[in-house]
Structures are given as C-alpha cells and as structure tokens.
Design a protein around this motif. Structure first.
Motif, PDB file in Angstrom:
ATOM      1  N   LEU A 251       0.827  -1.206   0.000  1.00 23.31           N
ATOM      2  CA  LEU A 251       0.000   0.000   0.000  1.00 23.31           C
ATOM      3  C   LEU A 251       0.862   1.258   0.000  1.00 23.31           C
ATOM      4  O   LEU A 251       0.560   2.234  -0.704  1.00 23.31           O
ATOM      5  N   VAL A 252       1.935   1.239   0.786  1.00 22.81           N
ATOM      6  CA  VAL A 252       2.839   2.388   0.810  1.00 22.81           C
ATOM      7  C   VAL A 252       3.478   2.572  -0.569  1.00 22.81           C
ATOM      8  O   VAL A 252       3.559   3.699  -1.084  1.00 22.81           O
ATOM      9  N   ALA A 253       3.926   1.464  -1.160  1.00 23.41           N
ATOM     10  CA  ALA A 253       4.542   1.541  -2.484  1.00 23.41           C
ATOM     11  C   ALA A 253       3.557   2.068  -3.522  1.00 23.41           C
ATOM     12  O   ALA A 253       3.905   2.907  -4.359  1.00 23.41           O
ATOM     13  N   LEU A 254       2.322   1.592  -3.456  1.00 21.65           N
ATOM     14  CA  LEU A 254       1.306   2.037  -4.418  1.00 21.65           C
ATOM     15  C   LEU A 254       1.018   3.525  -4.255  1.00 21.65           C
ATOM     16  O   LEU A 254       0.850   4.246  -5.251  1.00 21.65           O
ATOM     17  N   ALA A 255       0.979   3.999  -3.014  1.00 17.09           N
ATOM     18  CA  ALA A 255       0.738   5.421  -2.775  1.00 17.09           C
ATOM     19  C   ALA A 255       1.867   6.269  -3.360  1.00 17.09           C
ATOM     20  O   ALA A 255       1.620   7.310  -3.995  1.00 17.09           O
ATOM     21  N   VAL A 256       3.107   5.831  -3.165  1.00 15.41           N
ATOM     22  CA  VAL A 256       4.260   6.560  -3.697  1.00 15.41           C
ATOM     23  C   VAL A 256       4.241   6.549  -5.225  1.00 15.41           C
ATOM     24  O   VAL A 256       4.452   7.586  -5.873  1.00 15.41           O
ATOM     25  N   LEU A 257       3.977   5.387  -5.802  1.00 21.41           N
ATOM     26  CA  LEU A 257       3.937   5.270  -7.257  1.00 21.41           C
ATOM     27  C   LEU A 257       2.831   6.140  -7.855  1.00 21.41           C
ATOM     28  O   LEU A 257       3.032   6.803  -8.881  1.00 21.41           O
ATOM     29  N   THR A 258       1.678   6.139  -7.208  1.00 19.15           N
ATOM     30  CA  THR A 258       0.562   6.951  -7.692  1.00 19.15           C
ATOM     31  C   THR A 258       0.921   8.434  -7.642  1.00 19.15           C
ATOM     32  O   THR A 258       0.670   9.185  -8.600  1.00 19.15           O
ATOM     33  N   GLY A 259       1.531   8.852  -6.531  1.00 15.17           N
ATOM     34  CA  GLY A 259       1.923  10.249  -6.400  1.00 15.17           C
ATOM     35  C   GLY A 259       2.934  10.669  -7.452  1.00 15.17           C
ATOM     36  O   GLY A 259       2.806  11.740  -8.069  1.00 15.17           O
ATOM     37  N   LEU A 260       3.939   9.828  -7.690  1.00 15.62           N
ATOM     38  CA  LEU A 260       4.962  10.152  -8.685  1.00 15.62           C
ATOM     39  C   LEU A 260       4.391  10.160 -10.107  1.00 15.62           C
ATOM     40  O   LEU A 260       4.758  11.004 -10.931  1.00 15.62           O
ATOM     41  N   THR A 261       3.498   9.221 -10.380  1.00 16.21           N
ATOM     42  CA  THR A 261       2.894   9.161 -11.714  1.00 16.21           C
ATOM     43  C   THR A 261       2.036  10.395 -11.983  1.00 16.21           C
ATOM     44  O   THR A 261       2.093  10.987 -13.071  1.00 16.21           O
ATOM     45  N   LEU A 262       1.244  10.795 -10.995  1.00 16.68           N
ATOM     46  CA  LEU A 262       0.431  11.999 -11.143  1.00 16.68           C
ATOM     47  C   LEU A 262       1.308  13.239 -11.269  1.00 16.68           C
ATOM     48  O   LEU A 262       1.026  14.150 -12.058  1.00 16.68           O
ATOM     49  N   ALA A 263       2.394  13.266 -10.500  1.00 13.26           N
ATOM     50  CA  ALA A 263       3.311  14.407 -10.568  1.00 13.26           C
ATOM     51  C   ALA A 263       3.968  14.519 -11.933  1.00 13.26           C
ATOM     52  O   ALA A 263       4.227  15.628 -12.426  1.00 13.26           O
ATOM     53  N   SER A 264       4.225  13.371 -12.566  1.00 16.02           N
ATOM     54  CA  SER A 264       4.894  13.376 -13.871  1.00 16.02           C
ATOM     55  C   SER A 264       4.057  14.051 -14.953  1.00 16.02           C
ATOM     56  O   SER A 264       4.592  14.480 -15.984  1.00 16.02           O
ATOM     57  N   GLU A 265       2.751  14.135 -14.736  1.00 16.66           N
ATOM     58  CA  GLU A 265       1.888  14.796 -15.696  1.00 16.66           C
ATOM     59  C   GLU A 265       2.035  16.316 -15.629  1.00 16.66           C
ATOM     60  O   GLU A 265       1.665  17.031 -16.559  1.00 16.66           O
ATOM     61  N   LYS A 266       2.574  16.803 -14.510  1.00 19.59           N
ATOM     62  CA  LYS A 266       2.694  18.247 -14.301  1.00 19.59           C
ATOM     63  C   LYS A 266       4.138  18.724 -14.210  1.00 19.59           C
ATOM     64  O   LYS A 266       4.440  19.875 -14.526  1.00 19.59           O
ATOM     65  N   VAL A 267       5.026  17.836 -13.725  1.00 15.01           N
ATOM     66  CA  VAL A 267       6.401  18.221 -13.445  1.00 15.01           C
ATOM     67  C   VAL A 267       7.367  17.390 -14.280  1.00 15.01           C
ATOM     68  O   VAL A 267       7.168  16.188 -14.465  1.00 15.01           O
ATOM     69  N   SER A 268       8.423  18.025 -14.779  1.00 14.36           N
ATOM     70  CA  SER A 268       9.454  17.321 -15.531  1.00 14.36           C
ATOM     71  C   SER A 268      10.446  16.686 -14.568  1.00 14.36           C
ATOM     72  O   SER A 268      11.118  17.390 -13.795  1.00 14.36           O
ATOM     73  N   PHE A 269      10.556  15.353 -14.594  1.00 19.81           N
ATOM     74  CA  PHE A 269      11.523  14.680 -13.739  1.00 19.81           C
ATOM     75  C   PHE A 269      12.944  15.132 -14.095  1.00 19.81           C
ATOM     76  O   PHE A 269      13.798  15.277 -13.212  1.00 19.81           O
ATOM     77  N   THR A 270      13.199  15.330 -15.373  1.00 13.07           N
ATOM     78  CA  THR A 270      14.523  15.771 -15.807  1.00 13.07           C
ATOM     79  C   THR A 270      14.865  17.122 -15.199  1.00 13.07           C
ATOM     80  O   THR A 270      15.988  17.344 -14.720  1.00 13.07           O
ATOM     81  N   ARG A 271      13.916  18.026 -15.175  1.00 14.52           N
ATOM     82  CA  ARG A 271      14.162  19.349 -14.600  1.00 14.52           C
ATOM     83  C   ARG A 271      14.438  19.248 -13.098  1.00 14.52           C
ATOM     84  O   ARG A 271      15.314  19.933 -12.577  1.00 14.52           O
ATOM     85  N   VAL A 272      13.685  18.385 -12.414  1.00 13.04           N
ATOM     86  CA  VAL A 272      13.900  18.205 -10.984  1.00 13.04           C
ATOM     87  C   VAL A 272      15.288  17.623 -10.722  1.00 13.04           C
ATOM     88  O   VAL A 272      16.017  18.085  -9.834  1.00 13.04           O
ATOM     89  N   ILE A 273      15.664  16.618 -11.492  1.00 17.32           N
ATOM     90  CA  ILE A 273      16.977  15.984 -11.319  1.00 17.32           C
ATOM     91  C   ILE A 273      18.097  16.975 -11.574  1.00 17.32           C
ATOM     92  O   ILE A 273      19.066  17.069 -10.808  1.00 17.32           O
TER      93      ILE A 273
END
Length: 288
Positions: A251-273
C-alpha cells in the motif's frame, strides 16, 4: 543460487544478447533506430536484450514464474509501443483520454496490458507465498498469507513500477541506474520475522544484473532501453517488491507510485533531477 550469481548470469546474457541482436537485428537495423535527446541515432535493441538477460536469470535461478512473466510480458507490451506506436498521445493521461474518446492507441493497449500483467504476476507470487506458508518451516509468518486484496494491490504495484521506470528513460544510463538502486533496496527488504520473502532477492538481482551488463553502451549513447526494456525492468522491480512485502508495504509503495505518476503529468523529472545537486551528479556519473 546466490543473488550475486543470478546478477552475473543476467548481465552476461543481456550483454551477449545485445551483441547478437546487433549483428542480425530482427526486421533490420533501421526498424530499431531512434534519435535520442542529443540528436544521436541509437538502437532500441537494448530493450529486448535486457528482457532476455533478466528473464533468463530469474527463470533459471528460482525466482518463480511471476518474475519471468513480469519481465517478458511487460517487454512485449513495450515493444508494441516502441515499434508500432505513434506520438499523437503522450503520458498516462493522454492515452486514457484518447481511449475515452474511442481512440485505441498502442499506449492505451500497453497501459491496460500492464495492468493485466501486473495482476497475473501478483497472483503467481501470492500463490507461491501461500504454498510457503503451509509448509512446516515456511518463510511466511502468522498473518502474512496474502488475500485477494493484497494481490490486487500487488498487481497495481507491478504495473505502476513498470510505468514509472519508463518515465525515467530520458537520458543515457538514468533508467538503468534507477534499476540498480531500486534492486539494492529490494534485496535488502526483509519479510516476516526478519526473513527475506520468497524470490525477492533473486528477482532484484536479475533486474540489477541485466542493468549492469548494459550500462556501458547506454552511457555512451549507443543504445537505450526504450519502452521494451524500461517496462521489463520496472515490472521486475515491482515484482521483487511484491515478493518482499505484505499489505502495508504494498500500500505504501502504491501510494508513492501513484503520487509520482500523477506528478509526472505536471512536473518534468529531468528538470527536478538537473536542479538537485546530488541527483544531478548521480544522473551524470559515467555519461559521455
């Protein structure tokens, strides 16, 4: 077999497979060539090579049928998008939006296929865990026998990890480094009463070994995982996590994955890195 041996086997098979596929590319070399972020022509044959190495090692060293299914089926779905996909729809939101409009994209087929693959993989993993729990000296402790809810959550974790790793395959070496780091975390995860859950260390080692075996050509900008390899690596990592954890961990893993996936629609992972010093240095390490 010891996880180090599993990783070594995966790396050798993946490396040899890439050379063999490069010598005689299925359908011709141009079918597998793409232009990367730097404008260089690279081959996607690294993806099938990764899946071959990871699945072979997992299958031959006792990881179980779940990890093999995850690595191969996810690779097949990724290959569909690599070879027959178009760029009319991008991201999870784009593919599901197109599906809602009645447009069936290869990306939507992949998303739905990963969901089915994840569920089937989790079902196989949990079947093995239930069998282990019924043995006199089984590794599963009291109250750890998976339920249908656990399997459903586990399936979402496998599919979500496959999708997330694919989102990282935007720079040379990035997805492979993430695979190695993720596998190291999976290998050290402990299950009930301090015991490693069935097959988790083996699955993680297969994922990491295949990544290490292909890291050099990826960092040189000669080859890339594509959807084929990234989905395979992510699904195998997700499977290791499902093997290593119970309901709470899933459940914890799913929550993290869901949050990151939703964030990817708005935020560039490359820019964050690139804006985070530590992540930027690790991301650029070894890259030409």
């Amino acid at each position: 077999m010891h996880p180090l041996a599993t990783g070594a086997l995966a790396g050798v098979v993946a490396s040899v497979s890439l050379r063999a596929l490069g010598t005689n590319p299925p359908g011709g070399a141009e079918r597998w060539e793409r232009t990367n972020h730097a404008g260089r022509r690279v081959t996607l044959l690294e993806g099938p090579a990764y899946a071959m190495g990871a699945a072979t090692a997992a299958g031959l060293t006792g990881a179980g049928p779940g990890p093999v299914l995850a690595a191969t089926a996810s690779a097949g779905l990724g290959a569909l998008d690599d070879l027959a996909g178009d760029s009319s729809s991008k991201g999870l939101k784009g593919h599901l939006g197109a599906l809602a409009r009645g447009e069936v994209t290869t990306g939507a087929v992949k998303v739905l296929g990963l969901a089915v693959t994840g569920l089937a993989t989790a079902a196989l993993v949990d079947r093995d865990l239930r069998r282990s729990a019924t043995r006199p000296h089984g590794s599963a402790g009291p109250g750890t026998v998976p339920t249908p809810v656990d399997t459903l959550v586990g399936g979402a974790v496998v599919a979500g990890t496959a999708n997330l790793l694919n989102l990282l395959d935007l720079r040379p070496g990035r997805a492979l480094k993430a695979t190695v780091l993720g596998a190291a975390a999976m290998a050290s995860t402990r299950g009930a009463r301090g015991t490693t859950r069935t097959g988790a260390a083996t699955s993680a080692a297969a994922a990491a070994g295949a990544a290490v075996g292909l890291l050099a050509p990826d960092l040189r900008g000669e080859a890339m995982l594509g959807d084929t390899g990234a989905n395979s690596a992510g699904a195998l990592l997700g499977t290791a996590l499902v093997q290593a954890t119970g309901r709470r961990g899933r459940l914890v893993a799913l929550a993290v994955l869901t949050g990151l996936t939703l964030a990817s629609e708005k935020v560039s992972f490359t820019r964050v890195i690139e804006s985070t010093p530590v992540l930027r240095e690790v991301d650029a390490l070894g890259r030409r």
